[in-house]
Design a protein around this motif. Structure first.
Motif, PDB file in Angstrom:
ATOM      1  N   LYS A  46      39.785  33.008  32.570  1.00 27.67           N
ATOM      2  CA  LYS A  46      40.119  34.433  32.618  1.00 27.67           C
ATOM      3  C   LYS A  46      40.951  34.825  31.411  1.00 27.67           C
ATOM      4  O   LYS A  46      41.962  34.209  31.117  1.00 27.67           O
ATOM      5  N   GLY A  50      38.103  40.146  30.544  1.00 29.71           N
ATOM      6  CA  GLY A  50      36.861  39.483  30.925  1.00 29.71           C
ATOM      7  C   GLY A  50      37.040  38.039  31.352  1.00 29.71           C
ATOM      8  O   GLY A  50      38.157  37.578  31.600  1.00 29.71           O
ATOM      9  N   ASP A  70      34.771  43.038  30.988  1.00 30.14           N
ATOM     10  CA  ASP A  70      34.885  43.900  32.154  1.00 30.14           C
ATOM     11  C   ASP A  70      34.019  45.157  32.055  1.00 30.14           C
ATOM     12  O   ASP A  70      33.641  45.723  33.067  1.00 30.14           O
ATOM     13  N   ASP A  71      33.687  45.569  30.831  1.00 31.01           N
ATOM     14  CA  ASP A  71      32.868  46.777  30.657  1.00 31.01           C
ATOM     15  C   ASP A  71      31.373  46.504  30.814  1.00 31.01           C
ATOM     16  O   ASP A  71      30.551  47.383  30.626  1.00 31.01           O
TER      17      ASP A  71
END
Length: 117
Positions: A46, A50, A70-71
């Protein structure tokens, strides 16, 4: 001692307080040895923004992983002869590369632990 069934340890102790009373005692012993490395992998996977999912089997060069942001954007990344691919991807920072290298080392530790068992 008694003989284990298919998929169990070859020999199982009949003493209930013995570690080898559990028919899966070899697997439990291995899980205990791997626990610190698996925790380290979880922590290293992690990063801010992301995760890194290192491949278990589909390795290219010294190591391969999917870098997932994350996008929703993701890249497959490889380390070949010390060079990161894709070379020109700007979102793969030095922090991600460093984590990726440490994850490769963790996979080597896992292989060594399994060989030693």
């Amino acid at each position: 001692m008694r003989e284990g069934d298919y998929g169990q340890a070859h020999w199982i102790c009949t003493n209930e307080i013995c570690e080898k009373f559990n028919p899966d005692w070899p697997g439990e012993r291995l899980r205990k040895k791997l626990l610190p490395v698996n925790e380290e992998i979880e922590k290293l996977s992690k990063f801010e923004g992301g995760i890194i999912e290192i491949f278990d089997a589909r390795w290219v060069g010294e190591g391969s992983a999917d870098i997932k942001f994350d996008d929703g954007e993701e890249f497959t990344c490889h380390l070949i002869k010390g060079v990161f691919y894709p070379i020109d991807e700007l979102r793969i920072t030095d922090d991600i590369k460093e984590r990726f290298l440490k994850l490769i080392d963790c996979r080597k530790k896992i292989a060594q632990i399994i060989r030693e068992k």
